[in-house]
Design a protein around this motif. Structure first.
Motif, PDB file in Angstrom:
ATOM      1  N   MET A  70       0.843  -1.190   0.000  1.00 11.12           N
ATOM      2  CA  MET A  70       0.000   0.000   0.000  1.00 11.12           C
ATOM      3  C   MET A  70       0.882   1.245   0.000  1.00 11.12           C
ATOM      4  SD  MET A  70      -2.822  -1.240   2.814  1.00 11.12           S
ATOM      5  CE  MET A  70      -4.020   0.057   2.430  1.00 11.12           C
ATOM      6  N   LYS A  78      -4.398   5.103   5.120  1.00  9.19           N
ATOM      7  CA  LYS A  78      -4.025   3.695   4.964  1.00  9.19           C
ATOM      8  C   LYS A  78      -4.293   2.904   6.248  1.00  9.19           C
ATOM      9  CE  LYS A  78       0.335   4.201   3.779  1.00  9.19           C
ATOM     10  NZ  LYS A  78       0.462   5.666   3.855  1.00  9.19           N
ATOM     11  N   THR A  79      -3.816   3.423   7.373  1.00  7.86           N
ATOM     12  CA  THR A  79      -3.944   2.686   8.632  1.00  7.86           C
ATOM     13  C   THR A  79      -5.409   2.563   9.047  1.00  7.86           C
ATOM     14  OG1 THR A  79      -1.792   3.599   9.276  1.00  7.86           O
ATOM     15  CG2 THR A  79      -3.064   2.483  10.982  1.00  7.86           C
ATOM     16  N   LEU A  82      -6.979  -0.093   7.056  1.00  7.85           N
ATOM     17  CA  LEU A  82      -6.582  -1.411   7.547  1.00  7.85           C
ATOM     18  C   LEU A  82      -7.361  -1.789   8.805  1.00  7.85           C
ATOM     19  CD1 LEU A  82      -2.704  -1.532   7.057  1.00  7.85           C
ATOM     20  CD2 LEU A  82      -4.478  -2.648   5.718  1.00  7.85           C
ATOM     21  N   GLU A  99       4.187  -2.702   9.032  1.00 11.94           N
ATOM     22  CA  GLU A  99       4.046  -1.249   9.021  1.00 11.94           C
ATOM     23  C   GLU A  99       5.403  -0.596   8.741  1.00 11.94           C
ATOM     24  OE1 GLU A  99       1.656   0.849   9.212  1.00 11.94           O
ATOM     25  OE2 GLU A  99      -0.045  -0.410   9.739  1.00 11.94           O
ATOM     26  N   ASP A 107       1.550   3.362  14.355  1.00 15.94           N
ATOM     27  CA  ASP A 107       0.634   2.638  13.464  1.00 15.94           C
ATOM     28  C   ASP A 107       0.567   1.162  13.837  1.00 15.94           C
ATOM     29  OD1 ASP A 107       0.044   4.944  12.149  1.00 15.94           O
ATOM     30  OD2 ASP A 107       1.225   4.511  10.354  1.00 15.94           O
ATOM     31  N   GLU A 156       2.199  -1.772   4.689  1.00 14.87           N
ATOM     32  CA  GLU A 156       1.894  -0.344   4.627  1.00 14.87           C
ATOM     33  C   GLU A 156       3.205   0.420   4.489  1.00 14.87           C
ATOM     34  OE1 GLU A 156      -0.207   3.295   7.107  1.00 14.87           O
ATOM     35  OE2 GLU A 156      -0.598   1.218   7.730  1.00 14.87           O
TER      36      GLU A 156
END
Length: 262
Positions: A70, A78-79, A82, A99, A107, A156
Motif C-alpha cells: 500500500m 491507509k492505517t 486497515l 508497518e 501505526d 503499509e
C-alpha cells in the motif's frame, strides 16, 4: 541523489544543457565517467532489490499469503482503512501487517489493538521500504502469534508517492491511495505511482462535499496512465464503497488458494 535511498533525482537525468552559455570541457577530464558510474550503481541497486523481491514473492506463494503493498502520501488513511478491513474480515481471512514508517510504533500499536500479528519497520530516515527490509520484516512477523498462518499480508509503505513506486517488495498487488483532501492532481504529478500499481483507491469520500475533488477527473487521469488499473472510491468512516474493497481482497485470497495468483 536522494540521501536516504540513492534513487535518481531530477538533476541526475534531466539536466538542461540548453543554456545561454557554453561548457568548457577542455580540462582533459572525462565528464561522462561520473554519470556512467552513477547509472551503474543505480542499476546494481535495483537489480539486487528485484532479485530479492522475486525471492519474497516465491516465499509468499509457498506459504499461500497474498501480499499487498500500500503506497500513498502521508495521511491518506491507509492505517484507518486497515483497521476497518481487519474488523470486517475477522474470522474470515487471517491478516498480518508490516508497518513502514520513518519513526515511531504508533501505526503498529493501532493495528496490534485489532488482534492481528503486526511488526513495525522504522527506516530511520529512508523514504521507502525495499525488498530486503520486507524480507526481514516478514520473518519477524512469522515469529509473532499467528504470524505463520496468514492469508493476507498488508505492507503499509512509508508515506510517499515517489520512491515506494520504484521498489518492488515482492508483492502480488500494489495499491495506491489518494484521499479527497489531497486533491485530484496526484496521478498527473506522480505518474509512476499509478503506472506501477494494480489498484487505485480514492479514500475519505465522506469529505467530497467540502473539497474540490472531481473524482472522474482523478480516475480518468489515472486510467490514461494505466488503463488496467482497478479503481474504487470509499470512506472508512461511513463504510461507503467498503464492499468493493472487501470483495477485491476476498477475490485475491481465493485466487491464491486456487493457485491462480503469481
Amino acid at each position: 541523489m536522494c540521501d536516504s535511498c540513492g534513487c535518481p533525482s531530477p538533476s541526475d537525468h534531466n539536466h538542461d544543457h540548453n543554456h545561454d552559455h557554453g561548457h568548457d570541457h577542455s580540462d582533459g577530464h572525462d565528464h561522462g565517467h561520473s554519470h556512467s558510474k552513477t547509472v551503474a550503481v543505480h542499476a546494481s541497486l535495483f537489480a539486487a532489490n528485484d532479485a530479492l523481491a522475486r525471492t519474497n514473492r516465491e516465499h509468499f506463494n509457498e506459504v499461500g499469503a497474498v501480499a499487498i503493498n500500500m503506497i500513498s502520501s502521508p495521511g491518506s488513511g491507509k492505517t484507518t482503512l486497515l483497521e476497518h478491513t481487519i474488523e470486517a474480515l475477522k474470522g474470515e481471512i487471517r491478516i498480518g501487517v508490516i508497518e513502514g514508517d520513518i519513526e515511531t510504533e504508533r501505526d503498529a500499536d493501532r493495528i496490534r489493538a485489532k488482534g492481528v500479528p503486526v511488526i513495525q519497520l522504522t527506516t530511520g530516515g529512508a523514504c521507502h521500504l525495499d525488498a530486503a527490509m520486507t524480507h526481514k520484516g516478514y520473518h519477524r512477523l512469522q515469529k509473532e502469534p499467528g504470524g505463520e498462518e496468514i492469508d493476507l499480508l498488508f505492507i503499509e509503505n512509508v508515506g510517499n508517492l515517489v520512491c515506494p513506486s520504484t521498489f518492488d517488495l515482492g508483492e502480488h498487488e500494489r495499491v495506491v491511495l489518494v484521499s479527497v483532501p489531497e486533491g485530484p492532481d496526484k496521478p498527473a504529478k506522480y505518474p509512476k505511482a499509478f503506472t506501477s500499481s494494480h489498484t487505485f483507491v480514492v479514500t475519505k469520500t465522506d469529505l467530497l462535499p467540502y473539497f474540490d475533488f472531481p473524482v472522474p477527473e482523478a480516475v480518468g487521469d489515472a486510467l490514461r496512465l494505466n488503463p488496467k488499473l482497478r479503481t474504487m472510491e470509499l470512506s472508512s468512516k461511513t463504510g461507503a464503497g467498503m464492499d468493493s474493497w472487501l470483495n477485491y481482497l476476498r477475490e485475491l485470497v481465493a485466487k491464491m488458494k486456487a493457485g491462480n495468483l503469481q
